[in-house]
Design a protein around this motif. Sequence first.
Motif, PDB file in Angstrom:
ATOM      1  N   SER A 106       0.773  -1.156  -0.117  1.00 36.39           N
ATOM      2  CA  SER A 106      -0.005   0.065   0.236  1.00 36.39           C
ATOM      3  C   SER A 106       0.897   1.557   0.069  1.00 36.39           C
ATOM      4  N   GLY A 184      -5.427   0.279   3.894  1.00 39.45           N
ATOM      5  CA  GLY A 184      -4.361  -0.320   3.160  1.00 39.45           C
ATOM      6  C   GLY A 184      -5.164  -1.258   2.174  1.00 39.45           C
ATOM      7  N   PRO A 186      -4.886  -5.075   2.218  1.00 36.92           N
ATOM      8  CA  PRO A 186      -4.487  -6.554   2.735  1.00 36.92           C
ATOM      9  C   PRO A 186      -4.715  -7.458   1.620  1.00 36.92           C
ATOM     10  N   SER A 191      -9.145  -0.976  -0.849  1.00 33.63           N
ATOM     11  CA  SER A 191      -8.841  -0.345   0.317  1.00 33.63           C
ATOM     12  C   SER A 191      -9.818  -0.825   1.467  1.00 33.63           C
ATOM     13  N   VAL A 220      -3.810  -5.316  10.907  1.00 37.68           N
ATOM     14  CA  VAL A 220      -2.821  -5.197   9.731  1.00 37.68           C
ATOM     15  C   VAL A 220      -2.283  -6.326   9.316  1.00 37.68           C
ATOM     16  N   ASN A 224      -0.983  -4.376   3.798  1.00 36.05           N
ATOM     17  CA  ASN A 224      -1.167  -3.200   4.459  1.00 36.05           C
ATOM     18  C   ASN A 224       0.385  -2.511   4.617  1.00 36.05           C
ATOM     19  N   GLY A 227       0.737   1.274   4.067  1.00 31.15           N
ATOM     20  CA  GLY A 227      -0.719   1.943   4.344  1.00 31.15           C
ATOM     21  C   GLY A 227      -0.765   3.239   5.320  1.00 31.15           C
ATOM     22  N   ASN A 240       2.098   2.329   8.164  1.00 27.63           N
ATOM     23  CA  ASN A 240       2.046   1.013   8.874  1.00 27.63           C
ATOM     24  C   ASN A 240       3.220   0.147   8.077  1.00 27.63           C
TER      25      ASN A 240
END
Length: 466
Positions: A106, A184, A186, A191, A220, A224, A227, A240
């Motif tokens: 991200s 983020g 993942p 998003s 997270v 991520n 992000g 992150n």
Amino acid sequence: MNQFTKLFLAALLSGVVTLGTYKLLLDHTGYFAANNNSITTTANTSYGQTVGLASEAVDFTQAAENTIHTVVHVKNVSYKTLSNPILEYFYGYKGGQSQEQIGTGSGVIISADGYIVTNNHVIKDASEIEITLNNKKSYQAKLIGTDSKMDIALLKIDANEKLPYTSFANSDSVKIGEWVLAVGNPYNLTSTVTAGIVSAKARNLGTNGIQSFIQTDAAVNPGNSGGALVNTRGDLIGINTMISSMTGSYVGYSFAVPSNIARKIIEDIMEYGNVQRGILGVEGGELNAMASKELGLTQTEGFYIHKVAKNSGAEKSGLKKGDIIIKLDHQNIATYADLSGYINTKRPNDKVQVTIIREGATKVIPVSLSKNEFFSTEFKGIELENITPEDKKKFGITNGVKIKSITNPNLMQYQEELLGNIILSIDNIKVKDVESVSKMLNQKEEKQSIRLEMLNKNKEHLRVII
């Protein structure tokens, strides 16, 4: 007197005692009444509305709506050559097959003209970087600069429109227990927003570079990285970067690079082309009950100075062994992570007000952070620093830079042979110092090969290509 009469009199007496006790103690005129001057334990009627944890007390919707449009998907395309050891051994075959590798993560848009911050490990060794916005538009990104120590990278895309972006907040003012959102991509999803609280600040995980994470319990997961960690106003308080897990997936805690550190790195890259690191010039350790007992101290919090570097700002300002640093400017210092995290937001020649305890007395000493003696830069996983007068005398040279550390995995096997070597020229251009080298390397791509001429510790000339 019969049995019925006895029971009636006992019940009547019990009622009288109960009523009397209520009037004496609990009635509005009683001993524990709210307007009695003795003891009041009534909670404020607004407590549940302002402090309670009810879901209606905190509204995440606006912050989430603002942030998801500023968080992007980052696709990293790299190529790895696969060799055949059997063919190499028997036939001397040196060829190999090139295989495409794709990584994702991200990023966060931080300006309307397309600057994006992400983690260095998200785009490491990338041949191509593709950015996908929340509206599904995709762009090729250019790598502007990186700082592998702090795991921050700066990218740029050229869009034909002004982009939504997230503003930086002051991460020093973030409070433990404050609500935060992690945004983020993942597992290659679009998003995704998760919520949690700040679990700890200035968390030291023993990594080589970052020593001052924000810890949160917002979920997270892989993807991520890079992000946004934002507050309930949607302002950026962290990037992150990692999770603490035995499985590789979220199990309770995650960590972010504080926004003050990330912002300083980005500004350095944009203005100077490299990261300007300010150094206080002290060595030591954080105090605790055991350390304080061994040192014969009553103070159990702060940074204890064991050694002051020569010619550093700390030495010039009069800091000395035995001083205990308890504050930098207005920032309290209880741990090494507190100290390193704050210094990482500063540049050489910045002045810091250092509050110390010396022989039981509190003093405030202004210190200018050092520059030339400790200035360093990094390229391709090689950290370089300026040579000292002792180096010049030892090697009989007047200019050059020294290899300070190796973080490139491909060069780790040669670490012992490379550390301490003096680089004399890069691509046949003589190097003067770290600042000039930094500007030179900033004009080159990470994947571009460079030629180095160097002196090893035995004063032998070496020429290598990396």
